[in-house]
Write an enzyme that holds these catalytic residues in place. Structure first.
Site, PDB file in Angstrom:
ATOM      1  N   SER A   1       0.838  -1.205   0.000  1.00 48.11           N
ATOM      2  CA  SER A   1       0.000   0.000   0.000  1.00 48.11           C
ATOM      3  C   SER A   1       0.869   1.249   0.000  1.00 48.11           C
ATOM      4  O   SER A   1       1.987   1.251   0.545  1.00 48.11           O
ATOM      5  CB  SER A   1      -0.844  -0.017   1.276  1.00 48.11           C
ATOM      6  OG  SER A   1      -1.441   1.237   1.495  1.00 48.11           O
TER       7      SER A   1
ATOM      8  N   TYR B   1      -1.863  -1.400  10.870  1.00 45.27           N
ATOM      9  CA  TYR B   1      -2.123  -1.864   9.503  1.00 45.27           C
ATOM     10  C   TYR B   1      -0.924  -1.543   8.605  1.00 45.27           C
ATOM     11  O   TYR B   1      -0.400  -2.396   7.883  1.00 45.27           O
ATOM     12  CB  TYR B   1      -3.400  -1.204   8.937  1.00 45.27           C
ATOM     13  CG  TYR B   1      -3.522  -1.347   7.445  1.00 45.27           C
ATOM     14  CD1 TYR B   1      -3.818  -2.581   6.867  1.00 45.27           C
ATOM     15  CD2 TYR B   1      -3.295  -0.256   6.585  1.00 45.27           C
ATOM     16  CE1 TYR B   1      -3.899  -2.726   5.489  1.00 45.27           C
ATOM     17  CE2 TYR B   1      -3.372  -0.393   5.208  1.00 45.27           C
ATOM     18  CZ  TYR B   1      -3.672  -1.631   4.656  1.00 45.27           C
ATOM     19  OH  TYR B   1      -3.735  -1.771   3.297  1.00 45.27           O
TER      20      TYR B   1
ATOM     21  N   LYS C   1       2.187  -3.942   6.459  1.00 46.73           N
ATOM     22  CA  LYS C   1       2.635  -3.850   5.055  1.00 46.73           C
ATOM     23  C   LYS C   1       4.155  -3.660   4.986  1.00 46.73           C
ATOM     24  O   LYS C   1       4.840  -4.275   4.176  1.00 46.73           O
ATOM     25  CB  LYS C   1       1.912  -2.708   4.329  1.00 46.73           C
ATOM     26  CG  LYS C   1       0.401  -2.894   4.212  1.00 46.73           C
ATOM     27  CD  LYS C   1       0.040  -4.120   3.401  1.00 46.73           C
ATOM     28  CE  LYS C   1      -1.457  -4.349   3.304  1.00 46.73           C
ATOM     29  NZ  LYS C   1      -1.817  -5.656   2.766  1.00 46.73           N
TER      30      LYS C   1
HETATM   31  P1  NAD Z   1     -10.988  -6.878   0.976  1.00 48.93           P
HETATM   32  O1  NAD Z   1     -11.200  -6.872   2.430  1.00 48.93           O
HETATM   33  O2  NAD Z   1     -12.154  -6.594   0.091  1.00 48.93           O
HETATM   34  O3  NAD Z   1     -10.354  -8.280   0.532  1.00 48.93           O
HETATM   35  C1  NAD Z   1      -9.519  -9.037   1.371  1.00 48.93           C
HETATM   36  C2  NAD Z   1     -10.038 -10.466   1.359  1.00 48.93           C
HETATM   37  O4  NAD Z   1      -9.200 -11.266   2.180  1.00 48.93           O
HETATM   38  C3  NAD Z   1     -11.465 -10.583   1.903  1.00 48.93           C
HETATM   39  O5  NAD Z   1     -12.270 -11.323   1.003  1.00 48.93           O
HETATM   40  C4  NAD Z   1     -11.287 -11.326   3.227  1.00 48.93           C
HETATM   41  O6  NAD Z   1     -12.394 -12.136   3.525  1.00 48.93           O
HETATM   42  C5  NAD Z   1     -10.013 -12.118   2.972  1.00 48.93           C
HETATM   43  N1  NAD Z   1      -9.242 -12.446   4.170  1.00 48.93           N
HETATM   44  C6  NAD Z   1      -8.809 -11.620   5.160  1.00 48.93           C
HETATM   45  N2  NAD Z   1      -8.124 -12.316   6.077  1.00 48.93           N
HETATM   46  C7  NAD Z   1      -8.109 -13.603   5.677  1.00 48.93           C
HETATM   47  C8  NAD Z   1      -7.582 -14.806   6.212  1.00 48.93           C
HETATM   48  N3  NAD Z   1      -6.938 -14.826   7.393  1.00 48.93           N
HETATM   49  N4  NAD Z   1      -7.731 -15.950   5.529  1.00 48.93           N
HETATM   50  C9  NAD Z   1      -8.401 -15.970   4.350  1.00 48.93           C
HETATM   51  N5  NAD Z   1      -8.954 -14.868   3.795  1.00 48.93           N
HETATM   52  C10 NAD Z   1      -8.812 -13.699   4.455  1.00 48.93           C
HETATM   53  O7  NAD Z   1      -9.794  -5.872   0.676  1.00 48.93           O
HETATM   54  P2  NAD Z   1      -9.274  -5.287  -0.710  1.00 48.93           P
HETATM   55  O8  NAD Z   1      -9.641  -3.849  -0.769  1.00 48.93           O
HETATM   56  O9  NAD Z   1      -9.647  -6.178  -1.822  1.00 48.93           O
HETATM   57  O10 NAD Z   1      -7.710  -5.357  -0.431  1.00 48.93           O
HETATM   58  C11 NAD Z   1      -6.929  -6.466  -0.800  1.00 48.93           C
HETATM   59  C12 NAD Z   1      -5.512  -6.271  -0.284  1.00 48.93           C
HETATM   60  O11 NAD Z   1      -4.998  -5.044  -0.792  1.00 48.93           O
HETATM   61  C13 NAD Z   1      -5.393  -6.182   1.233  1.00 48.93           C
HETATM   62  O12 NAD Z   1      -4.222  -6.839   1.637  1.00 48.93           O
HETATM   63  C14 NAD Z   1      -5.275  -4.694   1.489  1.00 48.93           C
HETATM   64  O13 NAD Z   1      -4.570  -4.419   2.668  1.00 48.93           O
HETATM   65  C15 NAD Z   1      -4.507  -4.242   0.268  1.00 48.93           C
HETATM   66  N6  NAD Z   1      -4.740  -2.823  -0.045  1.00 48.93           N
HETATM   67  C16 NAD Z   1      -6.010  -2.374  -0.217  1.00 48.93           C
HETATM   68  C17 NAD Z   1      -6.244  -1.021  -0.468  1.00 48.93           C
HETATM   69  C18 NAD Z   1      -7.639  -0.484  -0.625  1.00 48.93           C
HETATM   70  O14 NAD Z   1      -7.823   0.703  -0.502  1.00 48.93           O
HETATM   71  N7  NAD Z   1      -8.644  -1.294  -0.894  1.00 48.93           N
HETATM   72  C19 NAD Z   1      -5.153  -0.153  -0.580  1.00 48.93           C
HETATM   73  C20 NAD Z   1      -3.863  -0.646  -0.422  1.00 48.93           C
HETATM   74  C21 NAD Z   1      -3.667  -1.993  -0.155  1.00 48.93           C
HETATM   75  C1  UD1 Z   2      -6.740   5.394   3.476  1.00 52.89           C
HETATM   76  C2  UD1 Z   2      -5.935   4.719   4.563  1.00 52.89           C
HETATM   77  C3  UD1 Z   2      -4.597   4.257   4.003  1.00 52.89           C
HETATM   78  C4  UD1 Z   2      -4.801   3.362   2.784  1.00 52.89           C
HETATM   79  C5  UD1 Z   2      -5.573   4.163   1.749  1.00 52.89           C
HETATM   80  C6  UD1 Z   2      -5.788   3.378   0.473  1.00 52.89           C
HETATM   81  C7  UD1 Z   2      -6.701   5.914   6.570  1.00 52.89           C
HETATM   82  C8  UD1 Z   2      -6.325   6.884   7.648  1.00 52.89           C
HETATM   83  N1  UD1 Z   2      -5.744   5.675   5.647  1.00 52.89           N
HETATM   84  O1  UD1 Z   2      -6.081   6.581   3.209  1.00 52.89           O
HETATM   85  O2  UD1 Z   2      -3.887   3.532   4.961  1.00 52.89           O
HETATM   86  O3  UD1 Z   2      -3.558   2.972   2.231  1.00 52.89           O
HETATM   87  O4  UD1 Z   2      -6.834   4.540   2.335  1.00 52.89           O
HETATM   88  O5  UD1 Z   2      -7.060   2.951   0.315  1.00 52.89           O
HETATM   89  O6  UD1 Z   2      -7.782   5.353   6.559  1.00 52.89           O
HETATM   90  N2  UD1 Z   2     -12.071  12.066   3.429  1.00 52.89           N
HETATM   91  C9  UD1 Z   2     -13.058  12.975   3.759  1.00 52.89           C
HETATM   92  N3  UD1 Z   2     -14.206  12.506   4.300  1.00 52.89           N
HETATM   93  C10 UD1 Z   2     -14.440  11.178   4.531  1.00 52.89           C
HETATM   94  C11 UD1 Z   2     -13.424  10.244   4.184  1.00 52.89           C
HETATM   95  C12 UD1 Z   2     -12.246  10.738   3.645  1.00 52.89           C
HETATM   96  O7  UD1 Z   2     -12.888  14.181   3.578  1.00 52.89           O
HETATM   97  O8  UD1 Z   2     -15.508  10.817   5.045  1.00 52.89           O
HETATM   98  C13 UD1 Z   2     -10.831  12.581   2.807  1.00 52.89           C
HETATM   99  C14 UD1 Z   2      -9.556  12.241   3.567  1.00 52.89           C
HETATM  100  O9  UD1 Z   2      -9.279  13.226   4.510  1.00 52.89           O
HETATM  101  C15 UD1 Z   2      -8.542  12.169   2.426  1.00 52.89           C
HETATM  102  C16 UD1 Z   2      -9.353  11.654   1.239  1.00 52.89           C
HETATM  103  O10 UD1 Z   2     -10.705  11.923   1.562  1.00 52.89           O
HETATM  104  O11 UD1 Z   2      -8.062  13.446   2.115  1.00 52.89           O
HETATM  105  C17 UD1 Z   2      -9.200  10.165   0.993  1.00 52.89           C
HETATM  106  O12 UD1 Z   2      -9.457   9.454   2.199  1.00 52.89           O
HETATM  107  P1  UD1 Z   2      -9.504   7.850   2.253  1.00 52.89           P
HETATM  108  O13 UD1 Z   2     -10.441   7.350   1.214  1.00 52.89           O
HETATM  109  O14 UD1 Z   2      -9.786   7.462   3.663  1.00 52.89           O
HETATM  110  O15 UD1 Z   2      -8.055   7.390   1.807  1.00 52.89           O
HETATM  111  P2  UD1 Z   2      -6.609   7.778   2.402  1.00 52.89           P
HETATM  112  O16 UD1 Z   2      -6.682   8.893   3.356  1.00 52.89           O
HETATM  113  O17 UD1 Z   2      -5.712   7.963   1.257  1.00 52.89           O
END
Ligand code: NAD
Ligand code: UD1
Length: 331
Positions: free
Chosen positions: A124, A148, A152
Site C-alpha cells: 500500500s 495496519y 505492510k
Molecule cells: P478486501 O477486504 O475486500 O479483501 C480481502 C479479502 O481477504 C477478503 O475477502 C477477506 O475475507 C479475505 N481475508 C482476510 N483475512 C483472511 C484470512 N486470514 N484468511 C483468508 N482470507 C482472508 O480488501 P481489498 O480492498 O480487496 O484489499 C486487498 C488487499 O490489498 C489487502 O491486503 C489490502 O490491505 C490491500 N490494499 C487495499 C487497499 C484499498 O484501498 N482497498 C489499498 C492498499 C492496499
Molecule cells: C486510506 C488509509 C490508508 C490506505 C488508503 C488506500 C486511513 C487513515 N488511511 O487513506 O492507509 O492505504 O486509504 O485505500 O484510513 N475524506 C473525507 N471525508 C471522509 C473520508 C475521507 O474528507 O468521510 C478525505 C480524507 O481526509 C482524504 C481523502 O478523503 O483526504 C481520501 O481518504 P480515504 O479514502 O480514507 O483514503 P486515504 O486517506 O488515502
C-alpha cells in the site's frame, strides 16, 4: 499449473480473478469471507463464464494450506488476503499483526514446502508514511503510523528476506494508491462493512440518502482547493497491474517494488463533483476538522510501473465514478 489467489473474494481480488480467468489462467481462490461474501464467487463465474477452485479457509491454517498445495499444482500466489481498516488496526493491533503477518508466513511456509516461488503481494501507499514529498517514488524510505501500515512494511521486508535467501524466488510488491470504481458489469465492487472510513464508499452512502452529508476532513491544506489530494485508481486498472506483475515474475527473479497509481492527484471536492456528474445525484457536504494522521497529498510516481511492468492506468476519474455509481447505486 494454477495461480492461488488469497483473498480472491474481496474487492481487488475479485476483479483480478475475473481478468485472470479471461486470460485463460487456472485459478484457485482461498478466502475465509471475513470481509466478503460467497455470492461474489457466482458473480465472478457469471462475468467470466469460467470456473475455478475454491477453498473456504483461514490462511493461518497451515494444514489447510498444505491440502491446497497438495491437491493443486500452484505455480504462483497472488496474495490479497489481509485486514485493511486503519482505525480498527489501532484498536486491535494483535489481530492485525496475527492475521496479516502470521497469515503471510503460513502461506510462505506452504509455498516453500511445495516449491512454489512466485508471490505478488498487495502492499500500500501507506508505507510511504508521513514525511516523504510527493510524488512517491519506490526507493523512498518506508514507515507507518498505525499497525495496519506496519504489517505492510514488515511483509515487504519479509519478502525481501525470502528473495535474498532463495535466488529462485520472485516477489513483486505492489503499492496500491486509492482503488475505487467497479467492474463495468455492475456485478462486483466494493462492499464495506459498517460506516465507511474511505471517501468513495462514504460518498455513495450520501448519494443514496443513507447519510445526509459528507464530512470533508479539512479545507485548509496546501492543495488545489484546500482539501486532501489522493491518487485514485480504477480497480480494473489495478487488477490489470497484477497480470503484468505475474507475467514479469514468471520471467525474472528477486524482488521488485512497484507503485500502482495513475500519477494524478484528485481533491476531495473534485471527486465529489465528478461523482455528482457521473451519477446525477447530489452529494451535500460540510467542512469538518482535519482527520488525525491524514496527509495533504498522496500520489504516485508511475514511471517504474511503465518501465518494469509495461503497465499504466487507462481509466480516468470520470470512468471510476461512472462505474462506481453503476455498481453501488444500481444505475
Ligand atoms: P478486501 O477486504 O475486500 O479483501 C480481502 C479479502 O481477504 C477478503 O475477502 C477477506 O475475507 C479475505 N481475508 C482476510 N483475512 C483472511 C484470512 N486470514 N484468511 C483468508 N482470507 C482472508 O480488501 P481489498 O480492498 O480487496 O484489499 C486487498 C488487499 O490489498 C489487502 O491486503 C489490502 O490491505 C490491500 N490494499 C487495499 C487497499 C484499498 O484501498 N482497498 C489499498 C492498499 C492496499
Ligand atoms: C486510506 C488509509 C490508508 C490506505 C488508503 C488506500 C486511513 C487513515 N488511511 O487513506 O492507509 O492505504 O486509504 O485505500 O484510513 N475524506 C473525507 N471525508 C471522509 C473520508 C475521507 O474528507 O468521510 C478525505 C480524507 O481526509 C482524504 C481523502 O478523503 O483526504 C481520501 O481518504 P480515504 O479514502 O480514507 O483514503 P486515504 O486517506 O488515502
Amino acid at each position: 499449473m494454477s495461480v492461488l489467489v488469497t483473498g480472491g473474494a474481496g474487492f481487488i481480488g475479485s476483479h483480478t480473478v475475473v481478468q485472470l480467468l479471461e486470460k485463460g489462467e487456472d485459478i484457485v481462490i482461498l478466502d475465509n469471507f471475513s470481509n466478503s461474501s460467497p455470492d461474489v464467487l457466482d458473480k465472478i463465474r457469471q462475468i467470466s463464464g469460467k470456473d475455478f477452485g475454491f477453498y473456504r479457509a483461514d490462511m493461518r491454517d497451515a494444514g489447510k494450506l498444505d491440502t491446497i498445495f497438495t491437491e493443486n499444482k500452484i505455480e504462483a500466489v497472488i496474495h490479497f488476503a489481509g485486514l485493511k481498516a486503519v482505525g480498527e488496526s489501532v484498536e486491535k493491533p494483535l489481530e492485525y499483526y496475527d492475521n496479516n503477518i502470521n497469515g503471510t508466513l503460513t502461506v510462505l511456509e506452504a509455498m516453500k514446502k511445495h516449491g512454489c516461488e512466485i508471490m505478488i503481494f498487495s502492499s500500500s501507499a501507506t508505507v510511504y508514511g508521513n514525511d516523504n514529498p510527493v510524488p512517491f517514488v519506490e526507493g523512498m524510505k518506508t514507515s507507518a503510523t498505525n499497525p495496519y501500515g506496519w504489517t505492510k512494511v514488515f511483509i515487504e521486508h519479509i519478502l525481501e528476506g525470502v528473495c535474498a535467501s532463495d535466488k529462485d524466488f520472485s516477489a513483486v510488491l505492489l503499492r496500491y494508491f486509492n482503488p475505487i470504481g467497479a467492474h463495468k458489469s455492475g456485478l462486483i465492487g466494493e462492499k464495506p462493512n459498517g460506516i465507511p472510513n474511505n471517501l468513495m464508499p462514504y460518498i455513495v452512502k450520501v448519494a443514496n440518502g443513507e447519510y445526509d452529508h459528507l464530512n470533508v476532513f479539512g479545507d485548509d491544506y496546501d492543495t488545489v482547493d484546500g482539501t486532501g489530494v489522493r491518487d485514485y485508481i480504477h480497480v480494473v486498472d489495478l487488477a490489470d497491474g497484477h497480470l503484468a506483475a505475474l507475467s514479469y515474475a514468471r520471467k525474472n527473479r528477486g524482488v521488485q517494488t512497484v507503485n500502482l497509481g495513475t500519477g494524478k492527484g484528485t481533491s476531495v471536492l473534485e471527486l465529489v463533483r465528478a461523482f455528482e456528474k457521473a451519477s446525477g445525484k447530489k452529494v451535500p457536504y460540510v467542512i469538518a476538522p482535519r482527520r488525525p494522521g491524514d496527509i495533504a497529498e498522496c500520489y504516485a510516481d508511475v514511471s517504474k510501473a511503465k518501465e518494469v511492468l509495461g503497465w499504466q492506468a487507462k481509466y480516468d476519474i470520470d470512468d471510476m465514478c461512472r462505474d462506481n455509481a453503476r455498481w453501488a447505486l444500481k444505475l
